[in-house]
Each structure stands twice: as structure tokens, then as C-alpha cells.
Design a protein around this motif. Sequence first.
Motif, PDB file in Angstrom:
ATOM      1  N   GLN A 135      33.838  44.468 -44.861  1.00  0.00           N
ATOM      2  CA  GLN A 135      33.879  44.240 -43.410  1.00  0.00           C
ATOM      3  C   GLN A 135      32.604  43.545 -42.907  1.00  0.00           C
ATOM      4  OE1 GLN A 135      36.691  44.818 -41.645  1.00  0.00           O
ATOM      5  NE2 GLN A 135      37.501  45.326 -43.655  1.00  0.00           N
ATOM      6  N   ARG A 136      31.785  43.066 -43.856  1.00  0.00           N
ATOM      7  CA  ARG A 136      30.544  42.358 -43.526  1.00  0.00           C
ATOM      8  C   ARG A 136      29.663  43.155 -42.572  1.00  0.00           C
ATOM      9  NH1 ARG A 136      34.260  37.595 -42.981  1.00  0.00           N
ATOM     10  NH2 ARG A 136      34.283  36.719 -45.067  1.00  0.00           N
ATOM     11  N   GLY A 137      29.591  44.441 -42.820  1.00  0.00           N
ATOM     12  CA  GLY A 137      28.723  45.310 -42.047  1.00  0.00           C
ATOM     13  C   GLY A 137      29.327  45.861 -40.770  1.00  0.00           C
ATOM     14  N   ILE A 138      30.521  45.436 -40.440  1.00  0.00           N
ATOM     15  CA  ILE A 138      31.166  45.911 -39.211  1.00  0.00           C
ATOM     16  C   ILE A 138      32.132  47.019 -39.600  1.00  0.00           C
ATOM     17  CG2 ILE A 138      32.523  45.272 -37.191  1.00  0.00           C
ATOM     18  CD1 ILE A 138      31.512  42.346 -37.707  1.00  0.00           C
ATOM     19  N   VAL A 139      31.603  48.251 -39.645  1.00  0.00           N
ATOM     20  CA  VAL A 139      32.435  49.384 -40.029  1.00  0.00           C
ATOM     21  C   VAL A 139      32.809  50.184 -38.792  1.00  0.00           C
ATOM     22  CG1 VAL A 139      31.528  49.557 -42.372  1.00  0.00           C
ATOM     23  CG2 VAL A 139      30.413  50.808 -40.545  1.00  0.00           C
ATOM     24  N   ALA A 140      33.962  50.784 -38.849  1.00  0.00           N
ATOM     25  CA  ALA A 140      34.449  51.598 -37.736  1.00  0.00           C
ATOM     26  C   ALA A 140      33.596  52.861 -37.614  1.00  0.00           C
ATOM     27  CB  ALA A 140      35.914  51.974 -37.970  1.00  0.00           C
TER      28      ALA A 140
END
Length: 188
Positions: free
Chosen positions: A126-131
Motif C-alpha cells: 500500500q506504499r505506506g498508506i495502511v488503514a
Amino acid sequence: MMKFTVHTTESAPAASRPLLEGIQRAFGFVPNLFGVFAESPAALGGALAIFEAFSKCSLSTLEQQLVMLAVSEANDCGYCVAVHSTIAKRMVKVDPALIDAARRREPLADAKLDALVRFTRRVVEQRGIVAEAELAAFLERGYTNAQVVEVLLGVGMKTFNNYVDHIAHTPLNDQFRAEAWQPKRKAA
């Protein structure tokens, strides 16, 4: 296909030679990826510096190896999956079943370590974009905010290594062949 040189201590640029000599002393040989890095003394020095910083983080040696393995698997880096499987099993003495499960994307028997591997993969994918829920699940297994940042340090380090391998098509050293791993994707 453009060829990259896998430098030795003799063929490397002068500024890379002492670094490769240190690697030779540590491993008993120079892993080919370090030989590729040696083309740029700055890249080799930077790779070693970030590895040294990561090795001093609060994650255990086992956890560090699992982070490096999970990043390499998620980035489809056959060279680095083989390297970290070998190091984890032979040098760190990690249970081979944990390493094999991580390589196959199967749940790890240890719930905390499984959370670490899953979180690391999500960061990469997620390229560092985690929920928020993914972050919360990681923290609920006993990890800390500092360890979130340390996972990111490991992701950055291994992503650099993985991408160099992807571009250079680094040949696998004989010392890592027993843990050879086939990437799922091929270059277009």
C-alpha cells in the motif's frame, strides 16, 4: 539487457574496496548484491549504514529477518528472499517453518510474528498508506509506535536493495542457492 558488474574487492572503485573487505570478513565472501552496490561507493556506504541502523532497532534479530523477508517477498525479489531465508535459518536459527510460511504467504504459527509479517507486507503493497485497523491490529499484538517506524526503516532499506536487484538481475551466490525462490512477476 544492460549488464551490471558484480564487483570484487579487486575490481571495485577504490572507495568501495574497504567496505567490500569488511563484508568479506563478516560473511566469508561478498554477497553479489553488495558487489553490484560497489559500483557506487555512496550507494554501498548508504546501504551498509541503513542496515547498521536497522540492526540496532528494538525489533529482535528474528523480527528483523522477518521484516526483511516480508519486504523482499512482497517486492518479488528472488535474490533477497533467498538471502534472508538462508540467514534466518542458518545464522539466526529461526524455525524453518516460520520462514517457509512467510515465503508462501501462509499464516505464521506465532500470532505476534504473523502480525509483523502481515503489517510489513501491507506497508509495502500500500506504499505506506495502511488503514487504521491494520495499524491497530499491529499495535494490539504488542508492538509499539517506535516499532512501526522501525518497520518503515526496514521497508525503505530492503526496497532499495530489492530494486537494485530487479534492475541489475543479480546472480544468486552459491551460498544462497539452497533457499532459491522464484518471483511471481516478470519484468514487462
